[in-house]
Design a protein around this motif. Structure first.
Motif, PDB file in Angstrom:
ATOM      1  N   GLY A 190       0.783  -1.233   0.000  1.00  0.00           N
ATOM      2  CA  GLY A 190       0.000   0.000   0.000  1.00  0.00           C
ATOM      3  C   GLY A 190       0.806   1.269   0.000  1.00  0.00           C
ATOM      4  O   GLY A 190       0.244   2.360   0.126  1.00  0.00           O
ATOM      5  N   ASN A 191       2.136   1.175  -0.127  1.00  0.00           N
ATOM      6  CA  ASN A 191       2.993   2.367  -0.097  1.00  0.00           C
ATOM      7  C   ASN A 191       3.312   2.825  -1.517  1.00  0.00           C
ATOM      8  O   ASN A 191       4.069   2.166  -2.229  1.00  0.00           O
ATOM      9  N   ILE A 192       2.741   3.946  -1.920  1.00  0.00           N
ATOM     10  CA  ILE A 192       3.014   4.514  -3.238  1.00  0.00           C
ATOM     11  C   ILE A 192       4.257   5.380  -3.137  1.00  0.00           C
ATOM     12  O   ILE A 192       4.388   6.188  -2.212  1.00  0.00           O
ATOM     13  N   ASP A 193       5.175   5.230  -4.082  1.00  0.00           N
ATOM     14  CA  ASP A 193       6.406   6.011  -3.995  1.00  0.00           C
ATOM     15  C   ASP A 193       6.114   7.495  -4.225  1.00  0.00           C
ATOM     16  O   ASP A 193       5.197   7.873  -4.949  1.00  0.00           O
ATOM     17  N   THR A 194       6.931   8.313  -3.572  1.00  0.00           N
ATOM     18  CA  THR A 194       6.718   9.762  -3.580  1.00  0.00           C
ATOM     19  C   THR A 194       6.759  10.349  -4.980  1.00  0.00           C
ATOM     20  O   THR A 194       5.960  11.242  -5.319  1.00  0.00           O
ATOM     21  N   ALA A 195       7.661   9.862  -5.819  1.00  0.00           N
ATOM     22  CA  ALA A 195       7.799  10.416  -7.172  1.00  0.00           C
ATOM     23  C   ALA A 195       6.513  10.240  -7.965  1.00  0.00           C
ATOM     24  O   ALA A 195       6.108  11.132  -8.717  1.00  0.00           O
ATOM     25  N   SER A 196       5.850   9.096  -7.798  1.00  0.00           N
ATOM     26  CA  SER A 196       4.590   8.858  -8.517  1.00  0.00           C
ATOM     27  C   SER A 196       3.506   9.808  -8.048  1.00  0.00           C
ATOM     28  O   SER A 196       2.736  10.341  -8.848  1.00  0.00           O
ATOM     29  N   LEU A 197       3.434  10.055  -6.734  1.00  0.00           N
ATOM     30  CA  LEU A 197       2.436  10.982  -6.199  1.00  0.00           C
ATOM     31  C   LEU A 197       2.717  12.411  -6.634  1.00  0.00           C
ATOM     32  O   LEU A 197       1.785  13.186  -6.898  1.00  0.00           O
ATOM     33  N   ASP A 198       3.991  12.766  -6.710  1.00  0.00           N
ATOM     34  CA  ASP A 198       4.344  14.132  -7.087  1.00  0.00           C
ATOM     35  C   ASP A 198       3.894  14.469  -8.506  1.00  0.00           C
ATOM     36  O   ASP A 198       3.661  15.645  -8.830  1.00  0.00           O
ATOM     37  N   GLN A 199       3.761  13.460  -9.359  1.00  0.00           N
ATOM     38  CA  GLN A 199       3.277  13.691 -10.716  1.00  0.00           C
ATOM     39  C   GLN A 199       1.795  14.077 -10.726  1.00  0.00           C
ATOM     40  O   GLN A 199       1.281  14.598 -11.716  1.00  0.00           O
ATOM     41  N   LEU A 200       1.107  13.836  -9.597  1.00  0.00           N
ATOM     42  CA  LEU A 200      -0.329  14.121  -9.504  1.00  0.00           C
ATOM     43  C   LEU A 200      -0.636  15.381  -8.700  1.00  0.00           C
ATOM     44  O   LEU A 200      -1.805  15.751  -8.561  1.00  0.00           O
ATOM     45  N   LEU A 201       0.375  16.025  -8.159  1.00  0.00           N
ATOM     46  CA  LEU A 201       0.148  17.219  -7.336  1.00  0.00           C
ATOM     47  C   LEU A 201      -0.473  18.342  -8.171  1.00  0.00           C
ATOM     48  O   LEU A 201      -0.271  18.402  -9.387  1.00  0.00           O
ATOM     49  N   PRO A 202      -1.197  19.247  -7.536  1.00  0.00           N
ATOM     50  CA  PRO A 202      -1.924  20.289  -8.286  1.00  0.00           C
ATOM     51  C   PRO A 202      -1.049  21.180  -9.154  1.00  0.00           C
ATOM     52  O   PRO A 202      -1.549  21.786 -10.095  1.00  0.00           O
ATOM     53  N   TRP A 203       0.222  21.301  -8.821  1.00  0.00           N
ATOM     54  CA  TRP A 203       1.121  22.154  -9.614  1.00  0.00           C
ATOM     55  C   TRP A 203       2.016  21.343 -10.551  1.00  0.00           C
ATOM     56  O   TRP A 203       2.931  21.891 -11.158  1.00  0.00           O
ATOM     57  N   SER A 204       1.760  20.036 -10.668  1.00  0.00           N
ATOM     58  CA  SER A 204       2.589  19.201 -11.529  1.00  0.00           C
ATOM     59  C   SER A 204       2.435  19.608 -12.990  1.00  0.00           C
ATOM     60  O   SER A 204       1.325  19.859 -13.476  1.00  0.00           O
TER      61      SER A 204
END
Length: 542
Positions: free
Chosen positions: A516-530
């Motif tokens: 259940g641990n998503i890597d930070t880099a993958s989440l950062d691609q979805l951030l509102p300012w990505s």
């Protein structure tokens, strides 16, 4: 009941006793007058809160602006019909941009209509050979189409081995990851539900009825189950990542508001609280606002949230926030000047607009005028860099602030005031002096906590519409969703398309994640300012 003296009895009393009685009665009368003035102030303030406008602006308290807010007041028959570019939201900007009609309409589906004049009609009107065609008059119109539904019928190929090494083995086509297994829910449908409830503040009852008008029977119970599931299974990952980034900022702001949760394990209608944590007002590039549900207003809640925070926390004067500074190393508390002027504003409201001489002569009015002068200069510094803002504050505002506190302390020392909102305001400012001066030492610190109050307002509007959040689980899910929605809005995203994108991509990431641990880099691609977000997320509409 006290004994009433007759005239004869008073004549018989000793002179010293009469003087003593008179002085005692004089003290009693003075205290009664003070209590009476305090009660009158409370009654006037209560009436104003119930029937008057809620404002702390000095000019409006003093009655200089019109109180009318009716349709006929704003009606103007001579007002020109707005152009289309004025009606449509500007692209990638909160300001209106005229002369950009075609750019604003880019991306919408189009239909073309022609309204011809035939050759025969022209010949009949002008005579054959007596006319020529010019460029057609072209203009756009914007048509609205109500919600529509499409049933997705998926077919996954299945192949079975009949002979050889893989006999009786099955090979299936690649099936898309389901948002919710064994459910009709799709990212687009759930995004529409969340957008209606958490962006537009519609209760689920109303959403259910709206869907029925378009032919879809979807119960509010089902919508509620889907929403809580998506918040906990998917959007919580984005919430946690945003929290990490928020706590890395140098300046945070915090506030809280009551919320009713019916089933929270306590008897009766005990108040719970929704806390809001947001990035400093001057951080425009990557703003974040997060909501957090807690059962109480205890100081341990913000203390736990900010345990990894090193910086300045801007709040109101609530003691719970000041306790954080004492218990967490590296945290500095800064207070809100908007709260500092609140008691003075209430004092003027209690005096009433009809008593303008009393208003102008009051200590409360002078306090507000002094604070207004500070705000006037601060308002000119919003677009400066942090360094430039600090220099101007030190040069132009610091002396005004120092003079204000010297004046406030002198007012207390003079002993003119004994009770009332004005005295409360003076004591509040003096007690919070240390925290109210923090903004003078750091250009990133705003003068007040109004940004937090603006961030919490969408929740309070939604709270009025759906009255209460039924369970703790629902309250926590709502906190997560409000965080995603309001952060998207702060970053000028379309909340519907952004939610649709998140609910499409997050299930894929969760399916691939280990434990259940998503890597930070993958989440950062979805951030509102990505920069990798789809283009439609960045547009007000498509």
């Amino acid at each position: 009941m006290a004994h009433k003296f007759s005239e004869d009895e008073l004549n018989m009393l000793d002179k010293k006793l009469v003087i003593s009685m008179f002085l005692s009665m004089q003290d009693q009368l003075e205290r009664m007058n003070e209590n009476m003035e305090a009660l009158i102030e409370q009654v006037r303030l209560a009436n104003q809160k119930q029937f008057g406008r809620s404002t702390e602006k000095l000019d409006q308290i003093s009655g200089q602006l019109s109180l009318f807010n009716e349709t006929e007041f704003f009606s103007n028959e001579d007002e020109a019909e707005p152009d289309l570019e004025e009606m449509l939201p500007p692209k990638n900007s909160s300001r209106k941009r005229k002369g950009k009609r075609e750019e604003d309409l880019k991306g919408f589906p189009e239909e073309h209509f022609s309204h011809p004049v035939t050759d025969e009609e022209a010949d009949a009107h002008f005579g054959k050979g007596c006319w020529r065609r010019l460029e057609p008059d072209k203009y756009p119109k914007l048509r609205y189409t109500p919600a529509s539904w499409t049933v997705e019928r998926h077919a996954v190929d299945v192949v079975v081995g009949t002979t050889g090494e893989h006999q009786d083995e099955f090979l299936r086509g690649e099936r898309p990851v389901d948002l919710i297994p064994k459910s009709l829910a799709t990212p687009s449908l759930e995004a529409a539900i969340i957008n209606a409830k958490y962006t537009n503040a519609n209760p689920l009852d109303r959403i259910e009825q709206d869907f029925k008008q378009y032919g879809l029977n979807l119960s509010k119970q089902t919508m509620s189950n889907w929403t809580i599931r998506c918040a906990n299974d998917y959007l919580k990952h984005m919430y946690d990542r945003l929290e990490q980034i928020l706590l890395s900022y140098h300046v945070n702001q915090c506030d809280e508001t009551p919320v009713d949760v019916l089933h929270d394990g306590r008897e009766g209608r005990t108040k719970s609280y929704m806390w809001v944590h947001r990035s400093g007002e001057f951080y425009k590039d990557k703003p974040i606002v997060l909501y957090e549900y807690q059962k109480t207003r205890h100081h341990e809640h913000p203390e736990n949230f900010y345990r990894n925070f090193k910086g300045i926390l801007v709040t109101d004067g609530l003691q719970q926030y000041h306790m954080i500074e004492n218990s967490l190393e590296g945290v500095t508390s800064a207070n809100c000047w908007a709260h500092a002027r609140r008691d003075f504003a209430d004092a003027l409201k209690a005096i009433g607009k009809k008593n303008q001489k009393s208003v102008k002569a009051s200590i409360a009015n002078e306090a507000l005028e002094r604070i207004a002068e500070i705000y006037h200069i601060e308002g000119q510094l919003k677009d400066l860099t942090s360094e430039e803002r600090l220099i101007r504050r030190q040069a132009e505002i610091k002396k005004l602030v120092d003079d204000f506190f010297a004046w406030a302390k002198q007012c207390i020392a003079d002993g003119i005031l004994t009770k009332g909102k004005t005295l409360d305001g003076l004591h509040y400012c003096i007690n919070q002096e240390k925290y109210l001066k923090v903004f003078l030492e750091d250009g990133d610190v705003p003068i007040d906590n109004s940004a937090s109050e603006r961030s919490i307002r969408p929740f309070t509007i939604g709270r009025k519409n759906f009255v209460m959040i039924n369970t703790v689980k629902g309250a926590k899910a709502s906190a997560i969703i409000y965080s995603i929605v309001q952060t998207a809005k702060l970053n000028n995203l379309s909340t519907y398309y952004y939610l649709d994108y998140l609910l499409t991509e997050l299930p894929k990431l969760c399916a691939k994640a280990k434990k259940g641990n998503i890597d930070t880099a993958s989440l950062d691609q979805l951030l509102p300012w990505s920069e990798t977000l789809p283009e439609n997320c960045r547009k007000p509409r498509r």
